[in-house]
Design a protein around this motif. Structure first.
Motif, PDB file in Angstrom:
ATOM      1  N   THR A 163      51.320  46.022  54.419  1.00 42.14           N
ATOM      2  CA  THR A 163      50.776  45.938  55.767  1.00 42.14           C
ATOM      3  C   THR A 163      49.855  44.727  55.837  1.00 42.14           C
ATOM      4  O   THR A 163      49.314  44.281  54.833  1.00 42.14           O
ATOM      5  N   GLU A 164      49.666  44.220  57.007  1.00 38.60           N
ATOM      6  CA  GLU A 164      48.800  43.045  57.189  1.00 38.60           C
ATOM      7  C   GLU A 164      47.326  43.371  56.945  1.00 38.60           C
ATOM      8  O   GLU A 164      46.529  42.471  56.768  1.00 38.60           O
ATOM      9  N   THR A 165      46.978  44.662  56.916  1.00 39.04           N
ATOM     10  CA  THR A 165      45.574  45.028  56.733  1.00 39.04           C
ATOM     11  C   THR A 165      45.155  45.114  55.271  1.00 39.04           C
ATOM     12  O   THR A 165      43.982  45.239  54.980  1.00 39.04           O
ATOM     13  N   ILE A 166      46.118  45.066  54.344  1.00 39.91           N
ATOM     14  CA  ILE A 166      45.793  45.128  52.927  1.00 39.91           C
ATOM     15  C   ILE A 166      46.132  43.785  52.291  1.00 39.91           C
ATOM     16  O   ILE A 166      47.306  43.433  52.174  1.00 39.91           O
ATOM     17  N   PRO A 167      45.125  43.022  51.862  1.00 41.23           N
ATOM     18  CA  PRO A 167      45.412  41.754  51.196  1.00 41.23           C
ATOM     19  C   PRO A 167      46.193  41.994  49.906  1.00 41.23           C
ATOM     20  O   PRO A 167      45.922  42.958  49.180  1.00 41.23           O
ATOM     21  N   ALA A 168      47.159  41.137  49.632  1.00 43.96           N
ATOM     22  CA  ALA A 168      47.953  41.260  48.416  1.00 43.96           C
ATOM     23  C   ALA A 168      48.402  39.883  47.974  1.00 43.96           C
ATOM     24  O   ALA A 168      48.693  39.019  48.810  1.00 43.96           O
ATOM     25  N   GLN A 169      48.458  39.694  46.649  1.00 42.99           N
ATOM     26  CA  GLN A 169      48.834  38.396  46.108  1.00 42.99           C
ATOM     27  C   GLN A 169      49.422  38.575  44.715  1.00 42.99           C
ATOM     28  O   GLN A 169      49.056  39.494  43.987  1.00 42.99           O
ATOM     29  N   PHE A 170      50.346  37.663  44.327  1.00 38.90           N
ATOM     30  CA  PHE A 170      50.957  37.663  43.003  1.00 38.90           C
ATOM     31  C   PHE A 170      50.224  36.676  42.103  1.00 38.90           C
ATOM     32  O   PHE A 170      49.859  35.588  42.528  1.00 38.90           O
ATOM     33  N   PHE A 171      50.040  37.079  40.838  1.00 37.30           N
ATOM     34  CA  PHE A 171      49.370  36.232  39.849  1.00 37.30           C
ATOM     35  C   PHE A 171      50.163  36.226  38.548  1.00 37.30           C
ATOM     36  O   PHE A 171      50.773  37.230  38.188  1.00 37.30           O
ATOM     37  N   LEU A 172      50.115  35.101  37.848  1.00 35.13           N
ATOM     38  CA  LEU A 172      50.678  35.010  36.503  1.00 35.13           C
ATOM     39  C   LEU A 172      49.635  35.365  35.453  1.00 35.13           C
ATOM     40  O   LEU A 172      49.961  35.624  34.303  1.00 35.13           O
ATOM     41  N   SER A 173      48.373  35.388  35.837  1.00 37.46           N
ATOM     42  CA  SER A 173      47.261  35.640  34.925  1.00 37.46           C
ATOM     43  C   SER A 173      46.499  36.891  35.363  1.00 37.46           C
ATOM     44  O   SER A 173      46.047  36.976  36.514  1.00 37.46           O
ATOM     45  N   GLU A 174      46.338  37.827  34.441  1.00 38.94           N
ATOM     46  CA  GLU A 174      45.564  39.026  34.748  1.00 38.94           C
ATOM     47  C   GLU A 174      44.106  38.681  35.038  1.00 38.94           C
ATOM     48  O   GLU A 174      43.493  39.263  35.928  1.00 38.94           O
ATOM     49  N   ALA A 175      43.554  37.731  34.312  1.00 42.59           N
ATOM     50  CA  ALA A 175      42.155  37.335  34.531  1.00 42.59           C
ATOM     51  C   ALA A 175      41.954  36.794  35.956  1.00 42.59           C
ATOM     52  O   ALA A 175      40.973  37.132  36.619  1.00 42.59           O
ATOM     53  N   GLU A 176      42.878  35.953  36.419  1.00 46.85           N
ATOM     54  CA  GLU A 176      42.781  35.429  37.792  1.00 46.85           C
ATOM     55  C   GLU A 176      42.928  36.541  38.811  1.00 46.85           C
ATOM     56  O   GLU A 176      42.237  36.556  39.841  1.00 46.85           O
ATOM     57  N   ALA A 177      43.814  37.490  38.548  1.00 46.14           N
ATOM     58  CA  ALA A 177      44.010  38.613  39.460  1.00 46.14           C
ATOM     59  C   ALA A 177      42.742  39.452  39.575  1.00 46.14           C
ATOM     60  O   ALA A 177      42.326  39.827  40.672  1.00 46.14           O
ATOM     61  N   ILE A 178      42.103  39.704  38.435  1.00 50.06           N
ATOM     62  CA  ILE A 178      40.867  40.495  38.444  1.00 50.06           C
ATOM     63  C   ILE A 178      39.752  39.748  39.170  1.00 50.06           C
ATOM     64  O   ILE A 178      39.004  40.341  39.951  1.00 50.06           O
ATOM     65  N   ASP A 179      39.640  38.442  38.937  1.00 50.03           N
ATOM     66  CA  ASP A 179      38.637  37.644  39.661  1.00 50.03           C
ATOM     67  C   ASP A 179      38.855  37.748  41.166  1.00 50.03           C
ATOM     68  O   ASP A 179      37.903  37.899  41.930  1.00 50.03           O
ATOM     69  N   TRP A 180      40.110  37.668  41.598  1.00 48.18           N
ATOM     70  CA  TRP A 180      40.438  37.761  43.023  1.00 48.18           C
ATOM     71  C   TRP A 180      40.107  39.157  43.560  1.00 48.18           C
ATOM     72  O   TRP A 180      39.532  39.295  44.641  1.00 48.18           O
ATOM     73  N   LEU A 181      40.435  40.196  42.784  1.00 48.79           N
ATOM     74  CA  LEU A 181      40.179  41.569  43.231  1.00 48.79           C
ATOM     75  C   LEU A 181      38.697  41.894  43.341  1.00 48.79           C
ATOM     76  O   LEU A 181      38.306  42.753  44.129  1.00 48.79           O
ATOM     77  N   ARG A 182      37.878  41.215  42.561  1.00 47.23           N
ATOM     78  CA  ARG A 182      36.427  41.498  42.607  1.00 47.23           C
ATOM     79  C   ARG A 182      35.846  41.274  44.001  1.00 47.23           C
ATOM     80  O   ARG A 182      34.827  41.853  44.344  1.00 47.23           O
ATOM     81  N   HIS A 183      36.501  40.463  44.801  1.00 45.89           N
ATOM     82  CA  HIS A 183      36.030  40.242  46.183  1.00 45.89           C
ATOM     83  C   HIS A 183      36.236  41.477  47.049  1.00 45.89           C
ATOM     84  O   HIS A 183      35.697  41.551  48.147  1.00 45.89           O
ATOM     85  N   TYR A 184      37.017  42.438  46.560  1.00 48.35           N
ATOM     86  CA  TYR A 184      37.349  43.629  47.337  1.00 48.35           C
ATOM     87  C   TYR A 184      36.754  44.894  46.742  1.00 48.35           C
ATOM     88  O   TYR A 184      37.102  46.000  47.152  1.00 48.35           O
ATOM     89  N   THR A 185      35.832  44.757  45.784  1.00 49.26           N
ATOM     90  CA  THR A 185      35.179  45.933  45.203  1.00 49.26           C
ATOM     91  C   THR A 185      33.865  46.167  45.891  1.00 49.26           C
ATOM     92  O   THR A 185      33.197  45.242  46.357  1.00 49.26           O
ATOM     93  N   SER A 186      33.457  47.420  45.912  1.00 50.51           N
ATOM     94  CA  SER A 186      32.139  47.747  46.481  1.00 50.51           C
ATOM     95  C   SER A 186      31.032  47.360  45.517  1.00 50.51           C
ATOM     96  O   SER A 186      29.880  47.282  45.888  1.00 50.51           O
ATOM     97  N   GLU A 187      31.423  47.097  44.247  1.00 47.45           N
ATOM     98  CA  GLU A 187      30.435  46.727  43.224  1.00 47.45           C
ATOM     99  C   GLU A 187      30.206  45.228  43.180  1.00 47.45           C
ATOM    100  O   GLU A 187      29.443  44.733  42.372  1.00 47.45           O
ATOM    101  N   HIS A 188      30.887  44.447  44.029  1.00 49.11           N
ATOM    102  CA  HIS A 188      30.786  42.984  43.988  1.00 49.11           C
ATOM    103  C   HIS A 188      29.510  42.509  44.651  1.00 49.11           C
ATOM    104  O   HIS A 188      28.999  42.982  45.572  1.00 49.11           O
TER     105      HIS A 188
END
Length: 149
Positions: A124-149
């Motif tokens: 859905t357009e309301t849930i950001p989603a992206q493909f990564f080749l690197s788990e570290a880059e994916a986690i860095d990107w996901l940190r923007h969507y955590t309540s702990e950020h």
């Protein structure tokens, strides 16, 4: 397919048999879909390599994600490395997630990229989603969507 879930960061437990019954799954395959809560408030879902992911397995994994989220929307790291395919029903489960605030899909091969884009087309357009080749880059990107950020 069996599901592993966690009660806390890094601690894996088996999903309850009742969860499988709730979604009409009468037997579980040998290879698990791993679901756990990582440090930093990110839910990780690891799909088994060399397997086709079907709807019943996706629904059980989705129930494990919702249980870990405890009614909150949380970022989800979806590891698809080596997955053979994803059924239309499993894709629908992914695209209608109510627990995810964002999805980062991680893979290594061109086939993983194709499967990721198949899944990304359904989001859905309301849930950001992206493909990564690197788990570290994916986690860095996901940190923007955590309540702990």
């Amino acid at each position: 397919m069996t599901i592993e879930a966690t009660a806390g960061p890094g601690e894996l437990i088996s999903a309850e048999p009742a969860a499988a019954q709730d979604v009409g799954l009468t037997h579980l395959a040998r290879v698990p879909i791993g679901v756990r809560l990582r440090d930093g408030g990110i839910i990780e879902v690891v799909l088994p390599t060399n397997e086709e992911i079907e709807g019943p397995e996706a629904r059980v994994a989705g129930a494990a994600v919702r249980a870990l989220a405890h009614g909150r929307r949380m970022p989800v790291l979806l590891v698809i490395t080596g997955v053979v395919g994803v059924s239309v029903e499993a894709r629908q489960v992914y695209s209608t997630s109510i627990a995810a605030s964002a999805f980062a899909l991680v893979g290594e091969s061109p086939v993983d990229r194709v499967i990721a884009h198949y899944l990304l087309r359904s989001k859905t357009e309301t849930i950001p989603a992206q493909f990564f080749l690197s788990e570290a880059e994916a986690i860095d990107w996901l940190r923007h969507y955590t309540s702990e950020h």
